[in-house]
Design a protein around this motif. Structure first.
Motif, PDB file in Angstrom:
ATOM      1  N   GLU A   1      -1.803  14.287  -1.236  1.00 49.81           N
ATOM      2  CA  GLU A   1      -1.962  13.725   0.096  1.00 49.81           C
ATOM      3  C   GLU A   1      -3.421  13.719   0.529  1.00 49.81           C
ATOM      4  O   GLU A   1      -3.870  12.807   1.214  1.00 49.81           O
TER       5      GLU A   1
ATOM      6  N   GLN B   1      -4.853  10.182   1.626  1.00 47.80           N
ATOM      7  CA  GLN B   1      -5.204  10.039   3.037  1.00 47.80           C
ATOM      8  C   GLN B   1      -6.566   9.376   3.194  1.00 47.80           C
ATOM      9  O   GLN B   1      -6.740   8.472   3.995  1.00 47.80           O
TER      10      GLN B   1
ATOM     11  N   ILE C   1      -3.795   5.702   2.665  1.00 44.85           N
ATOM     12  CA  ILE C   1      -2.441   5.498   2.158  1.00 44.85           C
ATOM     13  C   ILE C   1      -1.559   6.674   2.546  1.00 44.85           C
ATOM     14  O   ILE C   1      -1.985   7.825   2.482  1.00 44.85           O
ATOM     15  N   VAL C   2      -0.353   6.377   2.974  1.00 46.04           N
ATOM     16  CA  VAL C   2       0.596   7.444   3.254  1.00 46.04           C
ATOM     17  C   VAL C   2       1.616   7.488   2.116  1.00 46.04           C
ATOM     18  O   VAL C   2       2.398   6.567   1.955  1.00 46.04           O
ATOM     19  N   PRO C   3       1.572   8.517   1.315  1.00 45.74           N
ATOM     20  CA  PRO C   3       2.544   8.583   0.226  1.00 45.74           C
ATOM     21  C   PRO C   3       3.914   8.972   0.756  1.00 45.74           C
ATOM     22  O   PRO C   3       4.025   9.806   1.655  1.00 45.74           O
ATOM     23  N   PHE C   4       4.939   8.358   0.190  1.00 49.81           N
ATOM     24  CA  PHE C   4       6.295   8.734   0.554  1.00 49.81           C
ATOM     25  C   PHE C   4       6.886   9.606  -0.529  1.00 49.81           C
ATOM     26  O   PHE C   4       6.806   9.288  -1.706  1.00 49.81           O
ATOM     27  N   ILE C   5       7.486  10.697  -0.099  1.00 46.38           N
ATOM     28  CA  ILE C   5       8.044  11.643  -1.045  1.00 46.38           C
ATOM     29  C   ILE C   5       9.550  11.475  -1.109  1.00 46.38           C
ATOM     30  O   ILE C   5      10.200  11.319  -0.088  1.00 46.38           O
TER      31      ILE C   5
ATOM     32  N   ALA D   1       2.079  18.186  -3.833  1.00 48.11           N
ATOM     33  CA  ALA D   1       2.103  17.114  -2.844  1.00 48.11           C
ATOM     34  C   ALA D   1       0.902  17.209  -1.908  1.00 48.11           C
ATOM     35  O   ALA D   1       0.269  16.201  -1.575  1.00 48.11           O
TER      36      ALA D   1
ATOM     37  N   ASN E   1       0.829  -1.199   0.000  1.00 48.66           N
ATOM     38  CA  ASN E   1       0.000   0.000   0.000  1.00 48.66           C
ATOM     39  C   ASN E   1       0.870   1.260   0.000  1.00 48.66           C
ATOM     40  O   ASN E   1       0.450   2.311   0.438  1.00 48.66           O
ATOM     41  N   VAL E   2       2.055   1.121  -0.499  1.00 49.27           N
ATOM     42  CA  VAL E   2       2.956   2.267  -0.531  1.00 49.27           C
ATOM     43  C   VAL E   2       2.910   2.934  -1.899  1.00 49.27           C
ATOM     44  O   VAL E   2       3.016   2.273  -2.926  1.00 49.27           O
TER      45      VAL E   2
END
Lengths: 349, 349
Positions: A87, A91, A95-99, A83, A65-66
């Motif tokens: 987000e 959210q 899901i937490v998006p990684f930047i 961004a 889920n990344v």
DNA sequence: GCCTATAAATGGAACGTTCCAATAAATCAA
DNA sequence: TTGATTTATTGGAACGTTCCATTTATAGGC
């Protein structure tokens, strides 16, 4: 309190007096387990201080889920806005998006992409670094990882793109300048290796042509897409034999630089020289004078990109429609009043 | 080309005619395997389009190589600079830091932290969101994950902090203002739930006291730590019976807002009202007038934080020394010339 | 009370790595 | 040659989940 090794579902199973499978079911919120059992298990989870191991889970599950967001310039507030939009929608999908930042460096980008793939990302939203080689995303494609480009695109790529209508934005801005009575126009900043540049310059040229500006009266000065680049562009332009009176800038950063350089030369942006930016970052409205700019609804594009990404993941496809966002010109103070009077076209002398 | 399922070390072992163990060794760059074998394996890796599964590896290995950076406000360019510094040192350690944004929201922060933990991060560099509850990092602590706070700290926490010398910075700035001849001073922006605020306000107060400014001549106006907050602060201050003539702002964003608001009222920052900022973001130098600000070497602090993190991971500890970074006042134009003459203290009337 | 249908819980086999212990091959000292 | 040592390679057992196929318990129909 701080147990030696980290707890696993087995530990919490023992604690709750059930099997590991039951724990797993609870973790996934399955409706198959009796509510009281679920409560018991959840209590054990809390007591033991268990932390879910998503890596282990991904080993079995099809998808992680990344979602990764790869950005070419974190210091440009524009991307922060992008961004923020993304987000918002991720959210609500849990899901937490990684930047990750590539700092406009293709080599760094390669590393970032590799790392993200190894991490097993479900999808990637990317604003590719300048100078990205055509093959840079091949690996992602063959691995079947959904990718969408945001704001920028690659020349021949099949990857879906979410971007503003650069051509139209530039056209509108240029038409505005011409409407103000300017006849010698310049396009400031950017370099031709960027597709965005081609598009914006294209809109600029088409407007000039359509609205009757002779080709010899339109100038182009390439440069960095930063404040510094804008300063340099203005110097170059003013050093010319017949300097322009108005500029469309590649983006707001360049426009800020141009205004700064004007002031340093004792010229007043707006009255002595018209400047319009592109992107309409939040600062644009707060500048002195406030910058006229092409608004692209950055956060909205971010949301859109996130939605497209979610849909691609869901339908396990790697293709999607492009999406070209609407733009509109926000007129503020940096182009000053109309110039028609100066050109003897007004009725009041 | 695009093979059905994704390749594993078994596939590449078969391809290269060796065992999975050998492949694993090659992947880790072990010196134990014969160079020719390594070459053969690496070729197979290339041919098959293999991508390393870090999740599976982490299942066995003690530590992952993921480091998370949790930031409270991505839109503040200040944090982008911090991130850039960190990335510099992580990159040379072969680590790609993942950045996550909490948007100054403790609930969101909780989610982000949870997600990062589940991902199995090796460590976390955090600038905690305002209103973070004392227990928010308990889980991390019991899990033994190294955490360092950057820029901000929590009131009673044992977690190491990397931050500038806020007290001294504020003292220097205030002394500068007083040296310019100002006698009615105000501290603009921020709220008392931030430790940073306490520190900066403390420095302001100490300077006033030490340098002979009566307590009734010092004001404090709390507010948002943004441009908007700065605008509001100035309005409040100017509405007072005896308005101040100089302000120390919580950060540069507030200072920009104050300067904007001054201009809107027809006052010139620097000559009519002195303002000094804090952080010295890149924009400070480019503003009109250029902003006098306390420089904190943001990127340097980022590097420092990254180094501390690396050391903590290496020595498997969760404790480290705090690090207070040096600050210095960068004098530009926003405080104008000395005021002593106006106060009848100069020799030229 | 017995058989069947449903509900709830469980054991076992993956998933893709690492790493240890063991083997096989090559080298060396005698 | 033979045994001891070193060098390369290998099988197997984890690691912490999920999910399928079972088992066990509960309820329903007669």
């Amino acid at each position: 309190m701080a147990s030696r090794a980290k707890a696993t579902i087995f530990d919490i199973a023992r604690e709750a007096g059930v099997s590991k499978s039951t724990v797993s079911l609870v973790l996934q919120g399955s409706g198959l387990i009796r509510p009281e059992t679920a409560v018991k298990v959840r209590k054990a989870i809390e007591d033991v201080g268990y932390v879910y191991n998503r890596g282990a889970a991904n080993l079995r599950k099809a998808h992680s889920n990344v979602i990764g967001m790869v950005i070419n310039d974190l210091t440009n507030p524009f991307f922060a806005e992008l961004a923020v939009g993304m987000e918002r929608v991720f959210q609500s999908a849990g899901i937490v998006p990684f930047i990750a930042n590539t700092a406009e460096n293709p080599v760094r980008q390669e590393e970032v992409l590799k790392s993200l793939m190894e991490q097993g990302v479900a999808g990637l939203i990317v604003s590719p670094a300048r100078g990205t080689t055509p093959g840079a995303f091949r690996r992602l494609e063959t691995a079947g990882v959904p990718v969408v480009f945001a704001m920028r695109r690659l020349p021949e790529s099949r990857i879906p793109v979410i971007a503003p209508d650069n051509h139209r934005g530039a056209y509108l801005a240029t038409a505005h300048l011409i409407g103000k009575g300017h006849r010698r126009l310049v396009f400031f900043g950017g370099t031709s290796d960027l597709v965005v540049y081609q598009e914006r310059l294209g809109g600029f040229r088409e407007a000039c042509e359509t609205l009757g500006i002779a080709a010899r009266d339109t100038l182009v000065v390439q440069g960095e897409t930063s404040r510094r680049g804008g300063i340099a562009c203005l110097e170059t332009a003013l050093a010319m034999a017949e300097p322009p009176t108005a500029a469309l800038c590649f983006n707001d950063a360049v426009a800020f630089g141009v205004m700064l350089a004007l002031r340093k030369r004792g010229l007043e942006p707006g009255t002595d020289f018209a400047v319009v930016g592109f992107d309409d970052v939040v600062e644009a409205e707060h500048y002195m004078p406030a910058l006229t700019s092409v608004s692209v609804d950055t956060a909205g594009l971010g949301e859109r990109a996130a939605h497209v990404m979610l849909k691609m993941i869901q339908s396990r496809t790697t293709r999607a429609e492009d999406h070209i966002g609407a733009v509109n010109l926000v007129v503020r103070e940096s182009c000053g009043p109309n110039r028609s009077a100066d050109l003897g076209m007004g009725d009041a002398a």
